[in-house]
Design an enzyme around this catalytic site. Structure first.
Site, PDB file in Angstrom:
ATOM      1  N   GLY A 102       0.782  -1.240   0.025  1.00  0.00           N
ATOM      2  CA  GLY A 102       0.134   0.081   0.096  1.00  0.00           C
ATOM      3  C   GLY A 102       0.973   1.174   0.014  1.00  0.00           C
ATOM      4  O   GLY A 102       0.180   2.193  -0.253  1.00  0.00           O
ATOM      5  N   ASP A 269       1.299 -10.858   6.928  1.00  0.00           N
ATOM      6  CA  ASP A 269       2.036  -9.946   5.935  1.00  0.00           C
ATOM      7  C   ASP A 269       3.203  -9.512   6.022  1.00  0.00           C
ATOM      8  O   ASP A 269       3.661  -8.639   5.310  1.00  0.00           O
ATOM      9  CB  ASP A 269       0.655  -8.952   5.410  1.00  0.00           C
ATOM     10  CG  ASP A 269       0.271  -8.197   6.600  1.00  0.00           C
ATOM     11  OD1 ASP A 269      -0.162  -8.881   7.591  1.00  0.00           O
ATOM     12  OD2 ASP A 269       0.621  -7.046   6.629  1.00  0.00           O
ATOM     13  N   ASP A 279       9.501  -4.889   7.720  1.00  0.00           N
ATOM     14  CA  ASP A 279       8.400  -3.932   8.444  1.00  0.00           C
ATOM     15  C   ASP A 279       8.464  -3.490   9.784  1.00  0.00           C
ATOM     16  O   ASP A 279       7.935  -3.704  10.717  1.00  0.00           O
ATOM     17  CB  ASP A 279       6.917  -4.519   8.065  1.00  0.00           C
ATOM     18  CG  ASP A 279       6.377  -4.309   6.577  1.00  0.00           C
ATOM     19  OD1 ASP A 279       7.301  -3.886   5.930  1.00  0.00           O
ATOM     20  OD2 ASP A 279       5.430  -4.503   6.431  1.00  0.00           O
TER      21      ASP A 279
HETATM   22  P1  AMP Z   1       1.384  -2.943   8.306  1.00  0.00           P
HETATM   23  O1  AMP Z   1       0.815  -3.846   9.193  1.00  0.00           O
HETATM   24  O2  AMP Z   1       1.801  -1.644   9.051  1.00  0.00           O
HETATM   25  O3  AMP Z   1       2.782  -3.754   7.757  1.00  0.00           O
HETATM   26  O4  AMP Z   1       0.627  -2.643   7.219  1.00  0.00           O
HETATM   27  C1  AMP Z   1      -0.679  -3.361   6.648  1.00  0.00           C
HETATM   28  C2  AMP Z   1      -1.055  -3.212   5.194  1.00  0.00           C
HETATM   29  O5  AMP Z   1      -1.429  -1.631   5.262  1.00  0.00           O
HETATM   30  C3  AMP Z   1      -0.028  -3.301   4.336  1.00  0.00           C
HETATM   31  O6  AMP Z   1      -0.780  -3.627   3.269  1.00  0.00           O
HETATM   32  C4  AMP Z   1       0.562  -1.882   4.107  1.00  0.00           C
HETATM   33  O7  AMP Z   1       0.955  -1.646   2.899  1.00  0.00           O
HETATM   34  C5  AMP Z   1      -0.732  -0.812   4.386  1.00  0.00           C
HETATM   35  N1  AMP Z   1      -0.244   0.344   4.870  1.00  0.00           N
HETATM   36  C6  AMP Z   1      -0.106   0.798   6.059  1.00  0.00           C
HETATM   37  N2  AMP Z   1       0.072   2.156   6.098  1.00  0.00           N
HETATM   38  C7  AMP Z   1      -0.144   2.646   4.821  1.00  0.00           C
HETATM   39  C8  AMP Z   1      -0.350   3.682   4.295  1.00  0.00           C
HETATM   40  N3  AMP Z   1       0.128   5.022   4.856  1.00  0.00           N
HETATM   41  N4  AMP Z   1      -0.798   3.975   3.054  1.00  0.00           N
HETATM   42  C9  AMP Z   1      -1.154   3.030   2.462  1.00  0.00           C
HETATM   43  N5  AMP Z   1      -1.060   1.623   2.725  1.00  0.00           N
HETATM   44  C10 AMP Z   1      -0.580   1.504   3.916  1.00  0.00           C
HETATM   45 MG    MG Z   2       3.440  -4.641   6.735  1.00  0.00          MG
END
Ligand code: AMP
Ligand code: MG
Length: 521
Positions: A102, A269, A279
């Site tokens: 994302g 993920d 991450d």
């Molecule tokens: P995370 O658990 O923080 O690694 O993120 C979970 C999901 O949310 C992943 O698909 C990321 O790409 C998406 N994501 C997190 N923050 C953002 C953001 N600011 N903009 C777009 N997608 C995000």
């Molecule tokens: Mg992530």
């Protein structure tokens, strides 16, 4: 700047046929082509010259226009096609459907000196997978990722690395505390580097859609490029893949436990298929030894991802990976054998690791008990994990119990250790430990050397990252560089840096960013 490009992911695997950058569900594809958003006014804050040199980028290149424009997403390197990956994931125990990159955009892959690397920007704008979010990253979390991934590398923990940290010049709105007070923050872009960025979730999304054809393509790609040790060509190879992933994941988690790292968001993920730590979000470092600690405010109620649970969660995630691979094997038994063996293997590796931290090599019946008792009394009084284990190396079999106790005294956060009962427990344990040390043949210098090689002196304490963030928000980046240099030699004595071998200061105990963090990054 000449780069040795050798793309594989976006040339060998199926692409999304839709080319518009609109948020959507993406089917029958492993990724979508997408261009980074052009940043307003990129400024290089810090680059890692060791990572650059792995990629064939010299020091002169780092300060070139090209470097800034390519690694800020301003310019696309010739003949490359940036893309975002499609993946799903189990978040906090629940299937979340399609997630995907994302806010990560893969730039290209590089072959250099017989090594292969994929490079991706984090925070360079929306992709088809951005869902309701903006695709951006703020300076504070980018500093945390940039510093921590490098610190982990030098600690000997398998991890993605960070080539560069660049201010985008754009403002990003975040509700940092999730308390209904959004504010503008500086935007930043990190360029991450890893052999691959494939996650468990890349397989899960395809399996969830019964897309066995592409699931097989992705699994074959993964084996061919990252698991050349898997030779078999029959379908058992996919179970073997899970076995190899389990081994690498196990090793990674044992290293996390060894250095006191808490990932904070071990969703599937965020699990790398090559066992890299990936991450860096609301991660944290254990300061006082508390196995139930989690740095992630989002997880505060259930503490699913607490320090002491990371091994179990890894296994839970491996079950999800095995489920995703099942359609390629259509037999549960090979997977069951692998997963059922994991707890035993984990416990064994954990014991070995803890014994190394204690300077013990030989096998004795009561070793397990000695470790368990230690883990228990470490929680009687708030005790700094890093300082405790580092100073334990000063113990001598020639010292009295009181003298040995003095070696670790500076690790306690309060005077409660003077309480007679607690003090006696310590003396008791010290007596057992010293007796056990006597059964080793190593001389004391060798013991100290081997302990210092596994018990870091310097880790990226939560408040240290926060100090660097506070300074950077005021436009002062010197601390980023200072910490980066310090953490390149985490096991060495660095007399000039003794101030960082200290307990978390009192002011940091409850300060946001120093103890607890949200996912808002
Ligand atoms: P995370 O658990 O923080 O690694 O993120 C979970 C999901 O949310 C992943 O698909 C990321 O790409 C998406 N994501 C997190 N923050 C953002 C953001 N600011 N903009 C777009 N997608 C995000
Ligand atoms: Mg992530």
């Amino acid at each position: 700047m000449k780069l040795h490009i050798h793309d594989t992911f976006n040339t060998e695997l199926p692409a999304d046929t839709v080319l518009e950058n609109t948020r959507r569900q993406v089917f029958e594809a492993c990724f979508s082509f997408v261009k980074p958003t052009i940043p307003k006014n990129p400024v290089l804050i810090h680059a890692t010259k060791e990572v650059a040199s792995l990629l064939g980028i010299n020091e002169k290149d780092i300060f070139s226009e090209d470097f800034l424009s390519i690694f800020s997403g301003q310019k696309i390197y010739e003949n490359t096609k940036p893309f975002a990956m499609c993946y799903g994931g189990h978040q906090f125990g629940n299937w979340a459907g399609q997630l995907g990159d994302g806010r990560a955009i893969n730039l290209f892959e590089i072959d250099y000196n017989n090594q292969h690397f994929a490079l991706q920007l984090k925070g360079s704008g929306a992709t088809p997978y951005s869902r309701t979010a903006d695709g951006l990253a703020v300076l504070r979390s980018s500093i945390r990722e940039h510093l921590c991934s490098e610190a982990m590398f030098y600690l000997g923990v398998s991890t993605t690395r960070s080539l560069s940290l660049i201010l985008s010049g754009d403002e990003v709105v975040r509700d940092m505390l999730y308390d209904g007070h959004p504010a503008y923050e500086k935007g930043a872009i990190v360029c991450r580097v890893s052999e691959t960025f494939i996650r468990f979730g890349n397989f899960e999304i395809l399996a969830s859609r019964q897309d066995t054809k592409n699931l097989k393509l992705l699994a074959d790609y993964t084996i061919q490029h990252f698991y050349s040790e898997i030779k078999s060509s029959d379908k058992e190879r996919y179970a073997e893949l899970v076995k190899c992933v389990a081994e690498r994941t196990l090793k990674m988690i044992i290293d996390w436990q060894r250095v006191g790292f808490v990932h904070g968001v071990m969703n599937t993920d965020n699990m790398s298929i090559i066992g890299n730590t990936i991450d860096y979000g609301p991660y944290g470092w254990l300061e006082n030894y508390d196995p139930t600690w989690t740095p992630n405010t989002t997880d505060i109620q259930h503490k699913r991802y607490q320090f002491g649970q990371q091994g179990n969660i890894a296994l839970w995630n491996l079950y999800k990976l095995a489920n995703a691979m099942y359609p390629l094997v259509e037999e549960a038994k090979p997977f069951e054998e692998i997963l059922q063996a994991f707890p035993r293997q984990y416990n064994k590796a954990y014991q070995v690791m803890m014994k190394q931290k204690l300077g013990l090599e030989k096998e004795y019946e009561n070793d397990f008990q000695l470790i368990e008792e230690l883990e228990s009394i470490l929680q009687n009084v708030e005790t700094d994990m890093t300082i405790f284990f580092r100073n334990l190396a000063h113990f001598s079999t020639n010292f009295s119990e009181d003298e040995n106790f003095k070696c670790i005294q500076s690790a306690f956060y309060s005077e409660d250790y003077t309480n007679a009962e607690i003090y006696n427990q310590w003396k008791n344990w010290i007596a057992k430990y010293v007796n056990r040390l006597r059964l080793e043949i190593k001389n004391e210098d060798d013991k100290k050397t081997s302990m210092n090689a596994v018990n870091p002196k310097y880790v990226l304490r939560n408040y240290m990252a926060q100090l660097a963030i506070d300074a950077a928000n005021d436009g002062n980046y010197h601390l980023i560089n200072e910490l980066h240099e310090l953490l390149k030699k985490p096991y060495d004595e660095q007399p000039e840096n003794e101030k960082w071998f200290a307990k978390r200061p009192d002011w940091a105990r409850h300060k946001v960013g120093c103890s607890m963090l949200s996912c808002s990054s």
